[in-house]
Design a protein around this motif. Structure first.
Motif, PDB file in Angstrom:
ATOM      1  N   GLY A 284      -4.128  -0.164  -0.495  1.00  0.00           N
ATOM      2  CA  GLY A 284      -3.738   0.587   0.693  1.00  0.00           C
ATOM      3  C   GLY A 284      -4.181  -0.059   1.980  1.00  0.00           C
ATOM      4  O   GLY A 284      -4.042   0.529   3.062  1.00  0.00           O
ATOM      5  N   ASN A 317       4.933   3.152  -7.263  1.00  0.00           N
ATOM      6  CA  ASN A 317       4.220   4.311  -6.725  1.00  0.00           C
ATOM      7  C   ASN A 317       4.041   5.359  -7.816  1.00  0.00           C
ATOM      8  O   ASN A 317       4.876   6.241  -8.023  1.00  0.00           O
ATOM      9  CB  ASN A 317       4.977   4.883  -5.528  1.00  0.00           C
ATOM     10  CG  ASN A 317       4.917   3.951  -4.327  1.00  0.00           C
ATOM     11  OD1 ASN A 317       3.850   3.491  -3.950  1.00  0.00           O
ATOM     12  ND2 ASN A 317       6.064   3.660  -3.733  1.00  0.00           N
ATOM     13  N   GLU A 319       1.207   7.282  -8.136  1.00  0.00           N
ATOM     14  CA  GLU A 319       0.312   8.365  -7.756  1.00  0.00           C
ATOM     15  C   GLU A 319       0.780   8.974  -6.437  1.00  0.00           C
ATOM     16  O   GLU A 319       1.274   8.257  -5.557  1.00  0.00           O
ATOM     17  CB  GLU A 319      -1.123   7.854  -7.609  1.00  0.00           C
ATOM     18  CG  GLU A 319      -1.713   7.284  -8.889  1.00  0.00           C
ATOM     19  CD  GLU A 319      -3.106   6.741  -8.680  1.00  0.00           C
ATOM     20  OE1 GLU A 319      -3.694   7.036  -7.614  1.00  0.00           O
ATOM     21  OE2 GLU A 319      -3.611   6.034  -9.565  1.00  0.00           O
ATOM     22  N   PRO A 320       0.648  10.290  -6.255  1.00  0.00           N
ATOM     23  CA  PRO A 320       1.045  10.938  -4.992  1.00  0.00           C
ATOM     24  C   PRO A 320       0.311  10.335  -3.796  1.00  0.00           C
ATOM     25  O   PRO A 320      -0.883  10.041  -3.858  1.00  0.00           O
ATOM     26  CB  PRO A 320       0.632  12.407  -5.207  1.00  0.00           C
ATOM     27  CG  PRO A 320       0.570  12.572  -6.695  1.00  0.00           C
ATOM     28  CD  PRO A 320       0.118  11.247  -7.244  1.00  0.00           C
ATOM     29  N   GLY A 321       1.076  10.122  -2.726  1.00  0.00           N
ATOM     30  CA  GLY A 321       0.472   9.619  -1.499  1.00  0.00           C
ATOM     31  C   GLY A 321       0.384   8.114  -1.392  1.00  0.00           C
ATOM     32  O   GLY A 321       0.031   7.581  -0.340  1.00  0.00           O
ATOM     33  N   GLN A 322       0.688   7.379  -2.476  1.00  0.00           N
ATOM     34  CA  GLN A 322       0.641   5.919  -2.394  1.00  0.00           C
ATOM     35  C   GLN A 322       1.771   5.401  -1.503  1.00  0.00           C
ATOM     36  O   GLN A 322       2.866   5.964  -1.483  1.00  0.00           O
ATOM     37  CB  GLN A 322       0.753   5.301  -3.783  1.00  0.00           C
ATOM     38  CG  GLN A 322      -0.537   5.329  -4.583  1.00  0.00           C
ATOM     39  CD  GLN A 322      -0.458   4.470  -5.832  1.00  0.00           C
ATOM     40  OE1 GLN A 322       0.608   4.135  -6.316  1.00  0.00           O
ATOM     41  NE2 GLN A 322      -1.613   4.112  -6.360  1.00  0.00           N
ATOM     42  N   GLN A 323       1.504   4.321  -0.802  1.00  0.00           N
ATOM     43  CA  GLN A 323       2.486   3.708   0.089  1.00  0.00           C
ATOM     44  C   GLN A 323       2.679   2.237  -0.289  1.00  0.00           C
ATOM     45  O   GLN A 323       2.681   1.362   0.584  1.00  0.00           O
ATOM     46  CB  GLN A 323       2.038   3.838   1.549  1.00  0.00           C
ATOM     47  CG  GLN A 323       1.909   5.262   2.034  1.00  0.00           C
ATOM     48  CD  GLN A 323       3.259   5.966   2.102  1.00  0.00           C
ATOM     49  OE1 GLN A 323       4.268   5.363   2.419  1.00  0.00           O
ATOM     50  NE2 GLN A 323       3.261   7.267   1.794  1.00  0.00           N
TER      51      GLN A 323
END
Length: 534
Positions: A284, A317, A319-323
Motif C-alpha cells: 500500500g 484485490n 481483501e476489502p480496502g486494498q488498492q
C-alpha cells in the motif's frame, strides 16, 4: 507472459514417454560394437515464409536469434528468413507457444525450451513442452508438468506437508520458464500447478514449496503445518499460483505468483536441496509492489551498476480496502527496497538495450532512458511508404537482439535497428511464389478477410511483380460494378500490397457484402474476393 489459448495429443504424450535406446550390432574387422539408435526427434526446424500469425504475444531473444510465438518460429538474420518447428504438438493439436526460454551460452549445449498451451473452454491449459539441446535444430516433446492422483504429500526439510495434486491441464498452462546458469535445472511457473523445477529436461518435475499467504518466509528446518494448494478451494493460497520465474546472474531464484514475489538465494538452499524463501507483497506504499500478481520478472544487466530486477505487477484485490494497481516494480538491491513506475498501465513485457528500457503495454510501446523515472509512448510506428500498421493494435511483447529491438503486436511483428526511429513490419502471409517453401502458393490474397472497417481500418491486398512498375486494383461489388480503383505507382519487383479502407471513390463507407477485386500487374491479372462485415 499471460494469455489464453488451445489439446495435447494423448498419442504423442504416450510416444514421448516411451522413448528408448535401441542397440544394434556393428561388425567392423571382427570387432562387435554397440551402436545407439535414437527415436527420431518430435520436431525439427523447417523454412517458412514468415511469422505464423499477425498476433505476436511471445518473443524471446539471445544474441542474433529471435524466437516467435504462437508457433515456434526462428529468425537469425533480422527477418530475412524464418524457420519454424514442424511439430505434431503444434500442427496436429490446438497448442500454441505460451512461454519460451533460450540459453545459447550454456557449457556444451544450447537450450531452447517452449511451454505449450491450449484453450479449454476459455481457460488456458497445459499442453506440454518442446525442448532442444542443439539450439533448436531438433526438439523433443514432453507432457505437461502435472501430478498423479496419489501425490498428496510433499517433503519440505523436516516437514511432510499435505498437498492437493494438480491433475488437470486446465489452469496449469506454462506462464514462464527459466534456466539455471549451469543449464542443469529448468524452472517453471504453471498457474494452478505452482512453481516447479526439472533436472532432466522436463521428463519429470518437482513441486516447489512456497510460503502460504499467511507467512512472509519459510525455512525447511522449521516445523510447519500448512497445505500446498492454489487458491480456489477453502484451504488454498494465492502464493501457490505460479505466474513467472527467473534465475538471475547471481543464481538467485525469483518466483512470481498471484500472492507476491518470492526469493531464494544460493545460500538459502540446504544440503537436502530444499530452499528457504522470502516473500515480498503489496504494502500500500510506493516502496512495495503495485500489485501482488507478479506476471513477469526480468533482469537488466548494467555494466557500471548492480543489475536491476524489473517486475510486471498486476492487482489481485483479495481483501476489502486494498488498492492494488497495474504497474511495474523495480529493485536494485535484491529486494531490500522497491520503486514503482508506469502505475495504472497494464504492461505485458519488458526488454533492455543497455540503459534503455522498453515496456509493451495496452497503450503502446513505452521507452525510458532514466531507469523508469520518465517514459515516452508510441502507438504509431514509422514504416516505409505503403506499409500500414493499425494504430489501435495492442503491443504485447518486446525483446532485443544484438542490433535491433523487436515488438510483437496484434497486427504483426515490428523491428527497428535505429532504436525506434523507424520500423520494418513483418506479417503472416501465404507465398505468392510457387518456389517459396512453407505453404500453398496463390496469385493474390487479401487479409484480414472477412474485413471489418471499424476494427481493422484497412484490408491489405497482397500481390507480386516480376518487374518494377505501376499496379492497379479494381474493387467490384456483387453485381460486378466498379466501386473503387486503387493504384500504386513505382512498385518494386517482388511481393507488394495495397490497402483499401472499405469506401468508394467518393470516400463513402460501402455496405456489408461480398466484394471482388482484380489486380493488374506485369504478370497479368489475378482475382480475389473480400467479405466486408461491419
Amino acid at each position: 507472459m499471460t494469455c489464453s489459448l488451445f489439446s495435447v495429443s494423448r498419442v504423442l504424450g504416450d510416444a514421448a514417454a516411451s522413448r528408448f535406446w535401441a542397440w544394434a550390432v556393428l561388425i567392423v574387422v571382427g570387432l562387435v560394437a554397440p551402436v545407439q539408435a535414437q527415436t527420431p526427434p518430435d520436431a525439427a526446424l523447417q523454412p517458412v515464409p514468415g511469422p505464423a500469425s499477425n498476433v505476436v504475444q511471445v518473443l524471446e531473444a539471445q544474441g542474433d536469434s529471435l524466437w516467435i510465438g504462437p508457433n515456434l518460429a526462428l529468425t537469425t538474420d533480422g527477418g530475412t528468413s524464418f524457420r519454424e518447428a514442424e511439430a505434431p504438438a503444434l500442427q496436429d493439436d490446438d497448442n500454441v507457444v505460451f512461454a519460451v526460454d533460450v540459453r545459447t551460452d550454456l557449457p556444451g549445449s544450447s537450450l531452447v525450451a517452449a511451454g505449450l498451451a491450449f484453450d479449454a473452454n476459455g481457460q488456458s491449459a497445459a499442453g506440454g513442452f518442446l525442448l532442444s539441446r542443439d539450439g533448436g535444430e531438433t526438439f523433443r516433446f514432453e507432457p505437461p508438468a502435472l501430478d498423479a492422483g496419489q501425490d498428496t504429500t510433499i517433503t519440505y526439510g523436516i516437514n511432510t506437508l499435505s498437498a492437493r495434486p494438480i491433475v488437470q491441464e486446465a489452469g496449469s498452462a506454462p506462464q514462464g520458464l527459466a534456466t539455471s546458469a549451469s543449464g542443469d535445472t529448468l524452472w517453471l511457473a504453471a498457474g494452478q500447478a505452482g512453481i516447479r523445477y526439472s533436472t532432466n529436461d522436463g521428463a519429470s518435475w518437482q513441486r516447489v514449496v512456497l510460503p502460504p499467504d499467511t507467512l512472509n518466509a519459510i525455512n525447511p528446518d522449521t516445523a510447519y503445518d500448512f497445505p500446498i494448494a492454489p487458491a480456489g478451494d477453502q484451504s488454498g493460497f494465492f502464493n501457490h499460483i505460479g505466474s513467472s520465474v527467473l534465475v538471475d546472474a547471481s543464481g538467485t531464484v525469483w518466483a512470481g505468483t498471484a500472492g507476491g514475489l518470492n526469493r531464494s538465494t544460493p545460500n538459502d538452499r540446504t544440503n537436502s536441496g530444499a530452499r528457504a524463501w522470502q516473500r515480498f507483497t503489496y504494502t500500500g506504499t510506493p516502496n512495495g509492489l503495485t500489485g501482488n500478481n507478479v506476471v513477469r520478472i526480468t533482469e537488466q544487466v548494467r555494466p557500471n551498476a548492480p543489475n536491476a530486477l524489473w517486475m510486471i505487477t498486476w492487482p489481485v484485490n483479495t481483501e476489502p480496502g486494498q488498492q492494488q494497481r497495474f504497474g511495474v516494480t523495480r529493485t536494485t538491491n535484491n529486494g531490500a527496497s522497491f520503486t514503482q513506475t508506469l502505475v495504472d498501465e497494464r504492461i505485458f513485457d519488458l526488454a533492455f538495450d543497455d540503459e534503455r528500457v522498453y515496456a509493451a503495454g495496452d497503450n503502446g510501446l513505452f521507452i525510458s532512458e532514466d531507469d523508469g523515472a520518465t517514459w515516452t509512448a508510441t502507438r504509431r510506428f514509422a514504416l516505409p511508404s505503403g506499409a500500414y500498421h493499425r494504430p489501435d493494435a495492442g503491443v504485447r511483447a518486446v525483446t532485443t537482439t544484438r542490433n535491433a529491438v523487436w515488438v510483437g503486436t496484434t497486427d504483426g511483428l515490428l523491428r527497428s535497428t535505429d532504436r525506434g526511429l523507424t520500423w520494418q513490419l513483418f506479417r503472416a502471409s501465404a507465398p505468392l511464389d510457387p518456389d517459396t517453401p512453407g505453404g500453398r502458393s496463390v496469385d493474390t490474397y487479401a487479409y484480414p478477410n472477412p474485413f471489418t472497417p471499424s476494427a481493422d481500418r484497412v484490408v491489405r491486398i497482397r500481390y507480386a511483380r516480376d518487374e518494377p512498375g505501376t499496379t492497379r486494383v479494381r474493387i467490384l461489388d456483387f453485381s460486378m460494378q466498379r466501386v473503387r480503383t486503387l493504384r500504386s505507382e513505382g512498385d518494386a519487383s517482388g511481393e507488394q500490397e495495397l490497402v483499401w479502407d472499405g469506401t468508394d471513390e467518393s470516400g463513402l463507407r460501402l455496405p456489408n457484402g461480398t466484394y471482388f477485386y482484380e489486380v493488374e500487374t506485369d504478370r497479368g491479372s489475378a482475382r480475389g474476393k473480400i467479405l466486408l462485415i461491419d
